[in-house]
Scaffold this active site. Sequence first.
Site, mmCIF file in Angstrom:
data_model
loop_
_atom_site.group_PDB
_atom_site.id
_atom_site.type_symbol
_atom_site.label_atom_id
_atom_site.label_comp_id
_atom_site.label_asym_id
_atom_site.label_seq_id
_atom_site.Cartn_x
_atom_site.Cartn_y
_atom_site.Cartn_z
ATOM 1 N N GLY A 38 -75.379 -10.517 15.105
ATOM 2 C CA GLY A 38 -75.256 -10.736 13.667
ATOM 3 C C GLY A 38 -75.762 -9.508 12.927
ATOM 4 O O GLY A 38 -76.842 -8.989 13.233
ATOM 5 N N ASP A 229 -75.204 -1.004 13.033
ATOM 6 C CA ASP A 229 -76.333 -1.725 12.447
ATOM 7 C C ASP A 229 -77.645 -0.996 12.713
ATOM 8 O O ASP A 229 -78.542 -0.974 11.861
ATOM 9 C CB ASP A 229 -76.401 -3.142 13.010
ATOM 10 C CG ASP A 229 -75.202 -3.981 12.608
ATOM 11 O OD1 ASP A 229 -74.664 -3.754 11.516
ATOM 12 O OD2 ASP A 229 -74.794 -4.854 13.391
#
Length: 281
Positions: A38, A229
């Site tokens: 995520g 990320d």
Amino acid sequence: MNITVVGSINLDFVATAPSLPRAGETVTGATLARHPGGKGANQALAAQRLGGDVCLYGRVGRDAMAEEAMALLLADDVDIGHVIADSQAPTGVALIAVDPEGENQIVVAAGANHLASPEQLPARIECPLIVQLELPMDIVEAAVGRATEFVCVNLAPAAPVSDQLLRRADLLIVNETEAAFYGDLLHHGGGRVVVTKGARGAVMYQRGVEMAWAKPPKVKAVDATGAGDCFVGAITVALLEGMEPQAALDFACAAGAIAATRPGAQPSLPTRDEVEAILAG
């Protein structure tokens, strides 16, 4: 260095295959692994490992996958006290196919992430903020609107956003595909804009003028999942520490490169010592 992250939390199912399938094609011979993921959770853990003290706001299901999805956040002392367990939807899942060169294809089933709402946020976010676009836009816009300090917005995955959000951000981060989606809108505010280019590095702009360009160290890529990320968490930490643009880009590119050398979004995220070692070498 306190940092708040408002973002998604998933469990990744990663199939490493001899090649990525074309439309309608079945590829066999893959191996399967499960990793926490995520974009929000990845960026939170990256910033934590690189020197931040991170608090994460998000949503998971009230199911067995939630514990697995947050295992590494807990192990690295990310504050997950504001993550809500929701019985109305399952924990988010990402289905990821990876080839031997580390390229990937990703399909996300958002699950409980899409139930995140502004009501779970504080009235004011009084420390630096990182957000992405894997949560509903109302909570993203609310988080940015309530922030009183530095705001980093990772415009991924690309989606329409308000002009107010673009102008409020102190740092916008996009890859080349996302940069093409937003075009000149990226440069209408006064903040910095970083465009990542994978193995070719990253460029930082301010008001459309190039400030710095950095290339990552040469590494053998195994899985690019989470490398972007990692870059977001790394450059945020670097700029908050007061690094100049060139040094901050070098630091973030090195962190992202290390992440690409290991499988899994969160297991691959480097420590501060690893990043400093590769920069020194």
